[in-house]
Design a protein around this motif. Sequence first.
Motif, mmCIF file in Angstrom:
data_model
loop_
_atom_site.group_PDB
_atom_site.id
_atom_site.type_symbol
_atom_site.label_atom_id
_atom_site.label_comp_id
_atom_site.label_asym_id
_atom_site.label_seq_id
_atom_site.Cartn_x
_atom_site.Cartn_y
_atom_site.Cartn_z
ATOM 1 N N TYR A 1 -1.290 -5.557 6.718
ATOM 2 C CA TYR A 1 -1.330 -4.990 5.360
ATOM 3 C C TYR A 1 -1.948 -5.976 4.377
ATOM 4 O O TYR A 1 -2.750 -5.581 3.519
ATOM 5 N N ARG A 2 -1.607 -7.251 4.485
ATOM 6 C CA ARG A 2 -2.158 -8.240 3.552
ATOM 7 C C ARG A 2 -3.663 -8.394 3.742
ATOM 8 O O ARG A 2 -4.407 -8.554 2.770
ATOM 9 N N ASN B 1 -5.317 -5.237 2.301
ATOM 10 C CA ASN B 1 -5.150 -5.227 0.842
ATOM 11 C C ASN B 1 -6.058 -6.257 0.167
ATOM 12 O O ASN B 1 -6.611 -6.003 -0.908
ATOM 13 N N THR B 2 -6.246 -7.420 0.806
ATOM 14 C CA THR B 2 -7.137 -8.438 0.249
ATOM 15 C C THR B 2 -8.586 -7.970 0.268
ATOM 16 O O THR B 2 -9.323 -8.142 -0.714
ATOM 17 N N ALA C 1 -9.589 -4.877 0.277
ATOM 18 C CA ALA C 1 -9.697 -3.805 -0.709
ATOM 19 C C ALA C 1 -9.814 -4.367 -2.123
ATOM 20 O O ALA C 1 -10.585 -3.854 -2.954
ATOM 21 N N LEU C 2 -9.069 -5.443 -2.412
ATOM 22 C CA LEU C 2 -9.150 -6.077 -3.729
ATOM 23 C C LEU C 2 -10.544 -6.652 -3.980
ATOM 24 O O LEU C 2 -11.111 -6.497 -5.067
ATOM 25 N N ARG D 1 -6.447 0.749 -7.778
ATOM 26 C CA ARG D 1 -5.977 0.878 -6.406
ATOM 27 C C ARG D 1 -5.824 2.343 -6.045
ATOM 28 O O ARG D 1 -5.360 3.155 -6.838
ATOM 29 N N PHE E 1 -8.028 1.672 0.121
ATOM 30 C CA PHE E 1 -7.344 1.023 1.230
ATOM 31 C C PHE E 1 -7.945 1.464 2.563
ATOM 32 O O PHE E 1 -8.144 0.655 3.476
ATOM 33 N N GLU F 1 -9.867 -0.739 5.530
ATOM 34 C CA GLU F 1 -9.531 -0.685 6.957
ATOM 35 C C GLU F 1 -10.773 -0.466 7.807
ATOM 36 O O GLU F 1 -10.982 -1.155 8.822
#
Length: 524
Positions: A216-217, A220-221, A223-224, A240, A245, A249
């Motif tokens: 997940y991290r 998420n990174t 995606a950021l 977001r 997300f 992936e």
Amino acid sequence: MFQYPCQQKSKKELHVFSDASKESIAAVSYLKTVHEDGSSEIGFVMGKAKIAPLHGHTIPRLELCAAVLAAELSEVVLENLDEEIDIVKFYTDSKVVLGYIHNQTRRFYVYVENRVNRIHRSTKPEQWNYVPTSVNPADRATRSMVNDFSCDDIWLKGPETFLSRRHDLAQETPQLVQPEDDKEVRPDALVKAAKTCVIDNLSIGCHRFERFSEWYRLVNTVALLQRCACAKSFKGRADRSVESFRKAEIFVIKAVQKETYKEEIRLLEAKMHLPKSSSIMALNPYLDEDGVLRVGGRLQQSSLGSYQKHPIILPGKSHISTLIVRHYHQSVRHQGRHLTEGAVRSGGYGITGVKRLISSILHSCVQCRKLRGKEVQLMSDLPADRLEHTPPFTNVGVDAFGPWTIMTRRTRGGSANSKRWAILFTCLTTRAIHIELVEEMSSSAFINALKRFEALRGKVKLYRSDRGTNFVGATDSLKIDAVNVEEKKIVDHLYQTGTKWIFNAPHSSHMGGVWERLIRINAS
């Protein structure tokens, strides 16, 4: 005493000199007036001297402090002089200081850097010039001398000859004096220049993903970073969302696939068949609309979702596969291998060698090792009656076993059969055994067996037995053959002989292991 040529309309110049020695630092300023006919006059304006610090200062540092004093002195003169000054020039006899002031390539340590910055705030590097020590009037204030000043002294008159021919001299830009040996100059840092080129479809490098320990991290990174790049490109704000997300992936998965299955992807994009040597040939892979490599399979007609019918292909040795398996292992609350594997497949991931990967992850999972660790239960202390130094059969364990069907006699109509039981007495200290045969499970038969046993082995201090129906309970209502130790006959016999009978806790057969094991040996 002195006339200052400031009344006529002419060009006015301010010249400030600085010098230093081990005893003091000094600065002095002069006003030079150039008339229209070419003649010039020089007048003393202001001078200042300070005692030098006793320790910790080199001559270049003191010369630099004198240059700072000259810059401060010029500010005071320009602020208080009513005349408009056309040109301001500064002079020092230290080429090291001139190199510091004109430097544009190297960095200094704190002491020199602060003072050079102070000089630059008030002056410009091109205003600073070199003056020989012999004609530097500030040198007079840095040396000890007898008080014999006169009107012709250079401190008061200024260097007339030097200033009169100054315009004829052209000086080169001063450079640092031996910067490699100067302790005030910071050494050059080794900088390696690298040429950067952008190649289309170049992978970001999966080794960067190894810095993350959670799926997940990582997503998420990424995606950021994608949202920040989007906001900078389109000058807007990207919030977001589930879509961002999902895009992250896909980006991470495609990066892994391009690094591992580069040749397979190239062939599929060219509509060519995979070679037989390919490790994913049996999966019948294809590229979806996002360019992600998926399993073909034979479930096209199934009602399952597309991500379950055609899971994403990932190599089992990749760090991303490890993160995904950990993610789903935690989502099923650290269940076993089968549930974790099912969660991974339900999530739409087809990882090669997933069984081996899951087994290794479960083996290294700290929480799973705590939950599934083998518990070692310590046995309690032995009862005191098993540790006493007493004669054999002083403390006895009792149990009944059987029955056996035996033939008692033969008759004309056939043989007559009957049942027999056995009462086992074992010494709790020496583990010796004594077996008495009884014809029926009744109180009288049991009392007779006790009496025969005590007649042969001596008085018994303590009996132990389990709480089976052979010894306790309402055996009459159950209509079974049993000995009820709680009956009056047996209680009276125990009372008369002074014997104590102790029952084990209910459903605790392990507490009677002393006689249970011996019964098995004898019954077999």
